[in-house]
Motif scaffolding. Sequence first.
Motif, mmCIF file in Angstrom:
data_model
loop_
_atom_site.group_PDB
_atom_site.id
_atom_site.type_symbol
_atom_site.label_atom_id
_atom_site.label_comp_id
_atom_site.label_asym_id
_atom_site.label_seq_id
_atom_site.Cartn_x
_atom_site.Cartn_y
_atom_site.Cartn_z
ATOM 1 N N MET A 37 102.168 46.120 72.914
ATOM 2 C CA MET A 37 103.176 45.233 72.359
ATOM 3 C C MET A 37 102.603 43.869 71.966
ATOM 4 S SD MET A 37 106.295 44.752 71.452
ATOM 5 C CE MET A 37 107.163 46.147 72.221
ATOM 6 N N LEU A 38 101.741 43.294 72.820
ATOM 7 C CA LEU A 38 101.330 41.906 72.622
ATOM 8 C C LEU A 38 100.007 41.741 71.882
ATOM 9 C CD1 LEU A 38 102.360 40.370 76.077
ATOM 10 C CD2 LEU A 38 103.649 40.464 73.937
ATOM 11 N N ALA A 39 99.098 42.712 71.961
ATOM 12 C CA ALA A 39 97.802 42.569 71.280
ATOM 13 C C ALA A 39 97.971 42.405 69.768
ATOM 14 C CB ALA A 39 96.885 43.745 71.606
ATOM 15 N N PRO A 40 98.842 43.197 69.100
ATOM 16 C CA PRO A 40 99.009 42.988 67.654
ATOM 17 C C PRO A 40 99.480 41.577 67.309
ATOM 18 C CG PRO A 40 99.914 45.110 68.298
ATOM 19 C CD PRO A 40 99.591 44.374 69.564
ATOM 20 N N LEU A 41 100.297 40.978 68.176
ATOM 21 C CA LEU A 41 100.763 39.615 67.912
ATOM 22 C C LEU A 41 99.616 38.613 68.032
ATOM 23 C CD1 LEU A 41 104.128 39.685 69.930
ATOM 24 C CD2 LEU A 41 103.774 40.128 67.486
ATOM 25 N N ILE A 52 98.093 37.339 54.275
ATOM 26 C CA ILE A 52 97.931 36.358 53.192
ATOM 27 C C ILE A 52 99.222 36.192 52.392
ATOM 28 C CG2 ILE A 52 96.838 36.089 50.919
ATOM 29 C CD1 ILE A 52 94.222 36.977 52.246
ATOM 30 N N ALA A 53 99.967 37.275 52.261
ATOM 31 C CA ALA A 53 101.225 37.198 51.516
ATOM 32 C C ALA A 53 102.189 36.196 52.156
ATOM 33 C CB ALA A 53 101.875 38.575 51.444
ATOM 34 N N ASP A 54 102.103 36.055 53.487
ATOM 35 C CA ASP A 54 102.997 35.141 54.199
ATOM 36 C C ASP A 54 102.373 33.768 54.430
ATOM 37 O OD1 ASP A 54 104.854 37.225 54.447
ATOM 38 O OD2 ASP A 54 103.892 37.946 56.284
ATOM 39 N N ALA A 55 101.040 33.722 54.520
ATOM 40 C CA ALA A 55 100.374 32.456 54.849
ATOM 41 C C ALA A 55 99.093 32.320 54.049
ATOM 42 C CB ALA A 55 100.076 32.403 56.348
ATOM 43 N N PRO A 93 93.228 25.621 69.509
ATOM 44 C CA PRO A 93 94.230 26.665 69.234
ATOM 45 C C PRO A 93 93.621 28.058 69.025
ATOM 46 C CG PRO A 93 94.770 24.669 68.019
ATOM 47 C CD PRO A 93 93.400 24.459 68.606
ATOM 48 N N LEU A 94 92.513 28.143 68.294
ATOM 49 C CA LEU A 94 91.892 29.450 68.082
ATOM 50 C C LEU A 94 91.349 29.997 69.403
ATOM 51 C CD1 LEU A 94 89.795 30.623 65.110
ATOM 52 C CD2 LEU A 94 88.924 31.051 67.399
ATOM 53 N N LEU A 95 90.715 29.140 70.193
ATOM 54 C CA LEU A 95 90.144 29.593 71.461
ATOM 55 C C LEU A 95 91.242 30.019 72.431
ATOM 56 C CD1 LEU A 95 87.313 29.875 72.628
ATOM 57 C CD2 LEU A 95 87.552 27.598 73.614
ATOM 58 N N GLU A 96 92.350 29.293 72.431
ATOM 59 C CA GLU A 96 93.474 29.656 73.322
ATOM 60 C C GLU A 96 94.081 30.990 72.912
ATOM 61 O OE1 GLU A 96 97.557 29.967 74.736
ATOM 62 O OE2 GLU A 96 97.000 29.583 72.654
ATOM 63 N N THR A 97 94.145 31.261 71.607
ATOM 64 C CA THR A 97 94.654 32.549 71.139
ATOM 65 C C THR A 97 93.740 33.677 71.580
ATOM 66 O OG1 THR A 97 95.562 31.419 69.198
ATOM 67 C CG2 THR A 97 95.471 33.825 69.135
ATOM 68 N N LEU A 109 95.334 35.266 65.481
ATOM 69 C CA LEU A 109 93.925 34.956 65.258
ATOM 70 C C LEU A 109 93.594 34.974 63.773
ATOM 71 C CD1 LEU A 109 92.082 36.841 68.137
ATOM 72 C CD2 LEU A 109 91.856 34.409 67.596
ATOM 73 N N TYR A 110 94.058 36.003 63.060
ATOM 74 C CA TYR A 110 93.828 36.061 61.617
ATOM 75 C C TYR A 110 94.462 34.850 60.916
ATOM 76 C CZ TYR A 110 92.231 40.929 61.998
ATOM 77 O OH TYR A 110 91.532 42.061 62.295
ATOM 78 N N TYR A 111 95.644 34.490 61.355
ATOM 79 C CA TYR A 111 96.320 33.335 60.767
ATOM 80 C C TYR A 111 95.484 32.070 60.946
ATOM 81 C CZ TYR A 111 99.615 29.453 60.342
ATOM 82 O OH TYR A 111 100.208 28.261 60.000
#
Length: 305
Positions: free
Chosen positions: A166-170, A122-125, A146-150, A175-177
């Motif tokens: 490496m990639l799951a956190p991204l 939230i601090a960033d977006a 976009p949400l479904l593709e993520t 998804l949260y964004y």
Amino acid sequence: MDANNAPSLQDTAAYRAELARILMQRIPAPGTYETAIAPLHVIRCDAPSEPVHGMHRPALCLIVQGRKEIGLWDERYLYDPLNYLVVSVTLPVSGRVIEASPDAPYLCIRLDLDPAEIAQLIADAPPAGVPGEPTRGLFLDRIDAPLLETMLRLVRLLDTPRDIGMLAPLALRELYYRLLRSSEGRRLYEIALSNTQTHRVTRAIDWLNRHYAKPLRIEELARLANLSTSTLHHRFKAVTAMSPLQYQKQLRLQEARRLMINEGLDVSSACYRVGYESPSQFSREYSRQFGCPPSKDVNRMRHIA
């Protein structure tokens, strides 16, 4: 149909089809399964189900195939692959699959939400707008491509375990964004930051979940939440659809049912364990909640199992 929307709709259908294919490969039998991505769970059901009662923790639920009905107190929510469900606070709910078959099973993805991660993002977006009043801690929203593709990219990582770290956190951050930027994203803002009214109600909810067997004193609960008693009642009902006392009763009855079914406790023992002082009152409230007396309900559930 608007031509500008057609590619998005086509993409959404393609993403759902691929998600269904992946899930069918990974979950060949009905059940709820953990995955190598810690907050991600996958669920399959091959037939319409009886209502299942339980405490729903904060999560994003996305149906890939089939339909489901969720009950929260006296409210009902129907959702399908066109919508996703977000539970933003811990709530006592019932859920039943209403569309599923062996050829087209109900398939669902549940992603447990981390308020700390949301707060950091939230601090960033920041979301578009923040509600002045607490809102229901369970809501449906229209899914988009976009949400479904993520989500699809996150699920695909299950096939390449070496990439998960490496990639799951991204993918989770994205998804949260996307949830925060959705039309209902402001509701997640409410649960993630400590200076909101909903966060104060969440303190009361957390206390009740830990101490449901203790007598409920509203004045003490209000003091814990740093709210007046009248404000606590108003805000608590806005978030949960019930009063603190009704919420506690749901907790007690669900835990008593679990103790009898899973741990073999008799009716009286379960009654006293969860804080009831009167077995007759317990039986009356249990029958209203689950549709039949405790012993009959437990025998029925064991037979179904």
